[in-house]
Design an enzyme around this catalytic site. Sequence first.
Site, PDB file in Angstrom:
ATOM      1  N   LYS A  36      75.698  20.560  29.736  1.00 23.25           N
ATOM      2  CA  LYS A  36      76.057  21.962  29.025  1.00 23.25           C
ATOM      3  C   LYS A  36      77.621  21.824  28.791  1.00 23.25           C
ATOM      4  O   LYS A  36      78.011  22.868  28.510  1.00 23.25           O
ATOM      5  CB  LYS A  36      75.455  22.928  29.561  1.00 23.25           C
ATOM      6  N   PRO A  94      73.453  28.628  24.814  1.00 19.10           N
ATOM      7  CA  PRO A  94      74.030  27.366  25.174  1.00 19.10           C
ATOM      8  C   PRO A  94      73.191  26.438  26.438  1.00 19.10           C
ATOM      9  O   PRO A  94      73.432  26.519  27.493  1.00 19.10           O
ATOM     10  CB  PRO A  94      75.243  27.582  25.754  1.00 19.10           C
ATOM     11  N   GLU A  95      72.197  25.692  25.853  1.00 19.72           N
ATOM     12  CA  GLU A  95      71.752  24.613  26.607  1.00 19.72           C
ATOM     13  C   GLU A  95      72.117  23.150  25.875  1.00 19.72           C
ATOM     14  O   GLU A  95      72.836  23.351  24.903  1.00 19.72           O
ATOM     15  CB  GLU A  95      70.139  24.643  26.901  1.00 19.72           C
ATOM     16  N   ARG A 114      64.051  33.329  37.469  1.00 21.96           N
ATOM     17  CA  ARG A 114      64.282  33.300  35.741  1.00 21.96           C
ATOM     18  C   ARG A 114      62.771  33.406  35.356  1.00 21.96           C
ATOM     19  O   ARG A 114      62.045  33.149  36.428  1.00 21.96           O
ATOM     20  CB  ARG A 114      64.762  31.625  35.713  1.00 21.96           C
TER      21      ARG A 114
END
Length: 272
Positions: A59, A2-3, A256
């Site tokens: 988001k 989910p972006e 990340r």
Amino acid sequence: MPELPDVERYRRLLETGGMHRKIAKVSVINARILDSVAPKKFETALTGAALLETRRRGKHLLVRHDRGGWITMHFGMSGDLVLAATGEEPPPYTRIRFDFEGGGLLAYVSRRMLGRVGLTDDAEAFCRDRDLGIDALDPSLDRRTFIALVAGSRRGAKAALMDQGVIAGIGNIYSDEILFQTRLHPKARLEALDEVTLGRLYDAMRRVLEVAIERGAGSEEFLDRLPRGYLLPHRKKTGKCPRCGAPLATLKLGSRTSWFCPHCQPASRREN
DNA sequence: AGCGATGTTCGCCG
DNA sequence: TCGGCGAACATCGC
């Protein structure tokens, strides 16, 4: 998954299949997914309510109901939103289930339990409380506004794109694609970029997000449907740059993994 | 068996 | 004050 593009898909799913439908039953299967509301209270608040309107900010997905409030949804790293038929088994890791009157159900799915679902009376206040910046696809975010927002920052381009307080909706995956399309190194300092380059960054941001939505972000065949020249399908070990064929490189930024092409997105001396 | 994963938050450090 | 880092959260898949 989910972006912004994925959450937009959820929003459209609800818009098509969930509006003006009355919720017959709410089942909180795992209470830890709830954001500062007790399961009983959540269920009571929504049982019998009808869904009226959807809104997305970055988001976050917000759904207005006919009791004057909103359901808030965030999907963490492993969330999903699924409409299923009554009798059909809802997907694994369904944490909350809304059964509609007259059939059908909405399943809020979250494998890793990093998402949150809650209630709010005021959608604007909810976004303000979370310091959410302007949505990356907000029509009022034109090129000039974008440049004013990011110009002069000493941060790296990737960190800035992913900061939800500046522009909401872009995460690790899409920031990689946007930077690749702009041919900018993930660590490129925004203050070092001229307005033309920032303009190209803006153009890539809008284009990438729109194309992703249009091609069905998050769906099974999504990566195959992307135009040639997109980084996303190659964003993996052994991946080659779709422009020049060079092996893609990775970089750790704030824990990340950032994927980029060292040839098409070279670092300037300052970032090394 | 260990590591990494599309997110957010918080404390720490320079 | 700003910006970046790493851990924590929770769980599974490669």
